[in-house]
Design a protein around this motif. Sequence first.
Motif, PDB file in Angstrom:
ATOM      1  N   TRP A   1       0.710  -1.422   0.088  1.00  0.00           N
ATOM      2  CA  TRP A   1       0.101  -0.369  -0.081  1.00  0.00           C
ATOM      3  C   TRP A   1       1.203   1.146   0.081  1.00  0.00           C
ATOM      4  O   TRP A   1       0.820   2.181  -0.183  1.00  0.00           O
ATOM      5  N   ASN A   2       1.974   1.251   0.624  1.00  0.00           N
ATOM      6  CA  ASN A   2       2.767   2.712   0.690  1.00  0.00           C
ATOM      7  C   ASN A   2       3.153   2.324  -0.747  1.00  0.00           C
ATOM      8  O   ASN A   2       3.741   4.136  -0.218  1.00  0.00           O
ATOM      9  N   LEU A   3       3.937   1.383  -1.252  1.00  0.00           N
ATOM     10  CA  LEU A   3       4.043   1.687  -2.666  1.00  0.00           C
ATOM     11  C   LEU A   3       3.911   2.495  -2.951  1.00  0.00           C
ATOM     12  O   LEU A   3       3.723   3.228  -4.174  1.00  0.00           O
ATOM     13  N   VAL A   4       2.317   2.108  -3.339  1.00  0.00           N
ATOM     14  CA  VAL A   4       1.501   2.752  -4.224  1.00  0.00           C
ATOM     15  C   VAL A   4       0.630   4.533  -3.963  1.00  0.00           C
ATOM     16  O   VAL A   4       1.050   4.707  -4.815  1.00  0.00           O
ATOM     17  N   LEU A   5       1.097   4.451  -2.997  1.00  0.00           N
ATOM     18  CA  LEU A   5       1.440   6.115  -2.237  1.00  0.00           C
ATOM     19  C   LEU A   5       2.129   6.835  -2.902  1.00  0.00           C
ATOM     20  O   LEU A   5       2.139   8.068  -3.241  1.00  0.00           O
ATOM     21  N   VAL A   6       3.370   5.748  -2.607  1.00  0.00           N
ATOM     22  CA  VAL A   6       4.306   6.186  -2.640  1.00  0.00           C
ATOM     23  C   VAL A   6       4.707   6.789  -3.686  1.00  0.00           C
ATOM     24  O   VAL A   6       4.763   7.660  -4.775  1.00  0.00           O
ATOM     25  N   GLN A   7       4.641   6.324  -5.162  1.00  0.00           N
ATOM     26  CA  GLN A   7       4.511   6.179  -6.633  1.00  0.00           C
ATOM     27  C   GLN A   7       3.653   7.385  -7.076  1.00  0.00           C
ATOM     28  O   GLN A   7       4.034   7.861  -7.892  1.00  0.00           O
ATOM     29  N   SER A   8       2.390   7.238  -6.386  1.00  0.00           N
ATOM     30  CA  SER A   8       1.299   8.370  -6.538  1.00  0.00           C
ATOM     31  C   SER A   8       1.838   9.652  -6.504  1.00  0.00           C
ATOM     32  O   SER A   8       1.511  10.507  -7.770  1.00  0.00           O
ATOM     33  N   GLY A   9       2.227   9.518  -5.088  1.00  0.00           N
ATOM     34  CA  GLY A   9       3.214  11.377  -5.075  1.00  0.00           C
ATOM     35  C   GLY A   9       3.884  11.477  -5.490  1.00  0.00           C
ATOM     36  O   GLY A   9       3.885  12.559  -6.306  1.00  0.00           O
ATOM     37  N   ARG A  10       4.698  10.447  -6.387  1.00  0.00           N
ATOM     38  CA  ARG A  10       5.848  10.734  -6.616  1.00  0.00           C
ATOM     39  C   ARG A  10       5.332  11.094  -8.571  1.00  0.00           C
ATOM     40  O   ARG A  10       6.068  12.011  -9.439  1.00  0.00           O
ATOM     41  N   TRP A  11       4.640  10.049  -8.447  1.00  0.00           N
ATOM     42  CA  TRP A  11       4.128  10.574 -10.279  1.00  0.00           C
ATOM     43  C   TRP A  11       3.735  12.038  -9.764  1.00  0.00           C
ATOM     44  O   TRP A  11       3.649  13.333 -11.133  1.00  0.00           O
ATOM     45  N   ALA A  12       2.835  13.561  -9.297  1.00  0.00           N
ATOM     46  CA  ALA A  12       1.794  13.793  -9.057  1.00  0.00           C
ATOM     47  C   ALA A  12       2.869  15.372  -8.583  1.00  0.00           C
ATOM     48  O   ALA A  12       2.987  15.998  -9.216  1.00  0.00           O
ATOM     49  N   GLY A  13       4.118  15.056  -8.123  1.00  0.00           N
ATOM     50  CA  GLY A  13       5.221  15.570  -8.447  1.00  0.00           C
ATOM     51  C   GLY A  13       6.001  16.192  -9.734  1.00  0.00           C
ATOM     52  O   GLY A  13       5.993  16.793  -9.548  1.00  0.00           O
ATOM     53  N   MET A  14       5.984  14.844 -10.140  1.00  0.00           N
ATOM     54  CA  MET A  14       6.347  14.938 -11.741  1.00  0.00           C
ATOM     55  C   MET A  14       5.845  15.512 -12.318  1.00  0.00           C
ATOM     56  O   MET A  14       6.196  16.968 -12.960  1.00  0.00           O
ATOM     57  N   ALA A  15       4.517  15.875 -12.154  1.00  0.00           N
ATOM     58  CA  ALA A  15       3.263  16.088 -13.287  1.00  0.00           C
ATOM     59  C   ALA A  15       2.686  17.808 -12.989  1.00  0.00           C
ATOM     60  O   ALA A  15       2.996  18.379 -13.425  1.00  0.00           O
ATOM     61  N   PHE A  16       3.269  17.924 -11.771  1.00  0.00           N
ATOM     62  CA  PHE A  16       2.423  19.073 -11.017  1.00  0.00           C
ATOM     63  C   PHE A  16       3.133  19.479 -10.254  1.00  0.00           C
ATOM     64  O   PHE A  16       3.356  19.348  -9.366  1.00  0.00           O
ATOM     65  N   SER A  17       3.328  21.365 -10.102  1.00  0.00           N
ATOM     66  CA  SER A  17       4.301  22.019  -9.363  1.00  0.00           C
ATOM     67  C   SER A  17       4.047  21.694  -7.726  1.00  0.00           C
ATOM     68  O   SER A  17       4.444  22.115  -7.465  1.00  0.00           O
ATOM     69  N   GLU A  18       2.777  22.382  -8.200  1.00  0.00           N
ATOM     70  CA  GLU A  18       1.702  22.701  -6.251  1.00  0.00           C
ATOM     71  C   GLU A  18       0.950  21.432  -6.742  1.00  0.00           C
ATOM     72  O   GLU A  18      -0.012  21.476  -5.788  1.00  0.00           O
ATOM     73  N   ALA A  19       1.601  20.344  -6.802  1.00  0.00           N
ATOM     74  CA  ALA A  19       0.694  18.926  -6.297  1.00  0.00           C
ATOM     75  C   ALA A  19       0.862  18.942  -4.557  1.00  0.00           C
ATOM     76  O   ALA A  19      -0.159  18.424  -4.555  1.00  0.00           O
ATOM     77  N   GLU A  20       1.737  19.341  -3.962  1.00  0.00           N
ATOM     78  CA  GLU A  20       1.824  18.927  -2.808  1.00  0.00           C
ATOM     79  C   GLU A  20      -0.047  20.205  -1.909  1.00  0.00           C
ATOM     80  O   GLU A  20      -0.331  19.561  -0.882  1.00  0.00           O
ATOM     81  N   LYS A  21      -0.128  21.118  -3.034  1.00  0.00           N
ATOM     82  CA  LYS A  21      -1.154  22.325  -2.083  1.00  0.00           C
ATOM     83  C   LYS A  21      -2.660  20.724  -3.018  1.00  0.00           C
ATOM     84  O   LYS A  21      -3.331  20.791  -1.570  1.00  0.00           O
ATOM     85  N   TYR A  22      -2.847  20.864  -4.007  1.00  0.00           N
ATOM     86  CA  TYR A  22      -3.943  19.880  -4.357  1.00  0.00           C
ATOM     87  C   TYR A  22      -4.269  18.779  -3.090  1.00  0.00           C
ATOM     88  O   TYR A  22      -5.048  17.602  -2.977  1.00  0.00           O
ATOM     89  N   LEU A  23      -3.191  18.015  -3.217  1.00  0.00           N
ATOM     90  CA  LEU A  23      -3.144  16.503  -2.477  1.00  0.00           C
ATOM     91  C   LEU A  23      -3.491  17.667  -0.913  1.00  0.00           C
ATOM     92  O   LEU A  23      -4.433  15.959  -0.439  1.00  0.00           O
ATOM     93  N   GLY A  24      -2.903  18.285  -0.060  1.00  0.00           N
ATOM     94  CA  GLY A  24      -3.360  18.786   0.694  1.00  0.00           C
ATOM     95  C   GLY A  24      -5.041  18.590   0.992  1.00  0.00           C
ATOM     96  O   GLY A  24      -5.670  18.580   1.902  1.00  0.00           O
ATOM     97  N   TRP A  25      -4.940  19.456  -0.093  1.00  0.00           N
ATOM     98  CA  TRP A  25      -7.270  19.812  -0.595  1.00  0.00           C
ATOM     99  C   TRP A  25      -7.856  18.401  -0.148  1.00  0.00           C
ATOM    100  O   TRP A  25      -9.325  18.148   0.396  1.00  0.00           O
ATOM    101  N   ALA A  26      -7.014  17.361  -1.074  1.00  0.00           N
ATOM    102  CA  ALA A  26      -7.835  16.554  -1.382  1.00  0.00           C
ATOM    103  C   ALA A  26      -8.249  15.152   0.424  1.00  0.00           C
ATOM    104  O   ALA A  26      -8.682  14.924   0.699  1.00  0.00           O
ATOM    105  N   THR A  27      -6.494  15.852   1.051  1.00  0.00           N
ATOM    106  CA  THR A  27      -7.108  14.885   2.081  1.00  0.00           C
ATOM    107  C   THR A  27      -7.820  15.237   2.766  1.00  0.00           C
ATOM    108  O   THR A  27      -8.698  15.192   3.923  1.00  0.00           O
TER     109      THR A  27
END
Length: 200
Positions: free
Chosen positions: A151-177
């Motif tokens: 499960w952690n590998l899935v989450l890390v790889q998802s965050g990794r993809w988001a980090g490469m695709a979007f410059s403000e990925a953590e902001k969107y991840l924060g709102w989604a959370t």
Amino acid sequence: MSEWVIRLIEGGGYWGVAFLMALENIFPPIPSELIMGIGGIAVARGTMTLVPLLIAGTVGATLGNYALFLLADRLGYERLKPFVDRWGRWLTMDWNEVERASHFFRKHGGAVVFFMRFVPMFRTVVSIPAGLSHMSHMRFLLYTAAGAAIWNLVLVQSGRWAGMAFSEAEKYLGWATIAVVAATLVYYFWRVFTWKPTEN
């Protein structure tokens, strides 16, 4: 909320990840999706490395679950029943449900521990029937660690993809959370106010 987690992860590094993941599995103030997702963003930025991050998250999740497992294992049915009888409404369960869950667990054992790691609302709770049934400590740790690692590998790889695709990925991840946490709280209080004990 994501800013605080980002600072803690950056300041504490892999130890911070392990601590947050352990805490999330004992008392979930911060979802693992946010912790490991931001860890994945850090991997994409080159400030963290995949394997140590995965190990830290998995060790933390396993230890957090093991703490609840030990508590249930030591308390046993007789000492846990008065607690459930008294606080059943806030737990949204009664003793009949605990017994049914324990029976189901004894029947399916390790598979339940493994697959519940992929279910957000049940990944922590499964430690209790596992402890009550006095499952082998080694089996519990192995199944928990295996499920947590995947499960952690899935989450890390998802965050990794988001980090490469979007410059403000953590902001969107924060709102989604925040949206997920809010929905979880609404569902929990709805369960509390509509909960009724099951009949014997």
